[in-house]
Enzyme design. Sequence first.
Site, PDB file in Angstrom:
ATOM      1  CB  THR A 170      -3.629  -7.929   3.142  1.00 28.25           C
ATOM      2  OG1 THR A 170      -4.454  -8.456   2.135  1.00 28.25           O
ATOM      3  CG2 THR A 170      -2.174  -8.101   2.836  1.00 28.25           C
ATOM      4  NE  ARG A 214      -7.724 -11.634  -6.102  1.00 26.75           N
ATOM      5  CZ  ARG A 214      -7.409 -10.967  -5.009  1.00 26.75           C
ATOM      6  NH1 ARG A 214      -6.823 -11.584  -4.012  1.00 26.75           N
ATOM      7  NH2 ARG A 214      -7.679  -9.683  -4.896  1.00 26.75           N
ATOM      8  CB  THR A 233      -4.856  -3.967   3.760  1.00 28.16           C
ATOM      9  OG1 THR A 233      -5.338  -2.709   4.231  1.00 28.16           O
ATOM     10  CG2 THR A 233      -3.543  -4.282   4.431  1.00 28.16           C
ATOM     11  N   GLY A 244      -7.681  -5.793  -3.637  1.00 31.40           N
ATOM     12  CA  GLY A 244      -6.434  -5.858  -4.390  1.00 31.40           C
ATOM     13  C   GLY A 244      -6.580  -5.458  -5.843  1.00 31.40           C
TER      14      GLY A 244
END
Length: 314
Positions: A176, A204, A227, A230
């Site tokens: 991310t 998701r 990051t 998750g």
Amino acid sequence: MQPVVIGSERSEVGLPRAMEILAAGGSALDAVEAGLILCEDNLADHYVGTGGLPNAMGIVELDASIMVGSTRQFGAVGAVRSYPNPISIARRVLERLPQHCLLVGEGAERFADENGFQKAELLTEEARALFVSGLRPSTDSVEGDATPAQKGDARYRETALRLVHRLNPPDGPWGTIDILALDRAGELVVGVSTSGYPWKYPGRVGDSALPGAGNYADIRYGGAACTGRGELSMRAVGARTVVSALARGLDPDEACRHMLEDAATLPDDFRAELRCLALTPDGRHGAAAGKPGGYYVVMTESSTGPELHPRAML
Ligand code: GLY
């Protein structure tokens, strides 16, 4: 207030533009959005925006969020298809739909359309090739000398592979991006954007779209973003845990390490790297990771370019 902007790995694509906006007296909200748009549009990056790796059906689904430190207003979208800049849709949710914080899937796409956002093909040839190559059985060992994070990643790949076979997709390291900015007026804004875990179950939504998990900003103490895996960040309420540690007086590196230590106690067969970074209202910053080699990016007005700082180790 001296403006400062920090970001996770690969945010260096967007940070110079964000700092240009801050240096000209622009808002942290504009700086974070502009920086993340450049990251989302970077076709070489396969974990965010156009070119992001797809879900188990071979379809790219994006999550993004933005949070304002002075008001703790939050705007987010999850599992959005066909719109290349989810960070801008998230900002629009924050500004134009104040009765809500988060829109997902079809509703988020309807809202994007109503607000004039243009659709685009998000799956690039390079990302499709990576998706397909990932369908080959992994040769990574899940036992022996592998680290817990390597074993978790390998188990995730094996499970995703079974899922992909079950879902019959069309023929055919994740990461991310977080940007945290402090502007001249003292406002603190945190933005997060991601294509999420590749081969994920359709629909998701990860921590990046959730307040407290992947993103949190509170002008009294600071902002933080995560990051990596998750699901761990959601269970540990990662970003909020970092900000709570800042509130107790820990410095940014210590606050980040504290959250990772707590997340490390959670049982998780798919454990992989979880990372975080933090910025305080007086411009101090820090970050942490579970393995060496991680960095975060910093720019101030005196920077001649993005400055890479090592993350503290758990
Ligand atoms: N941290 C990004 C994700 O799990 O989707």
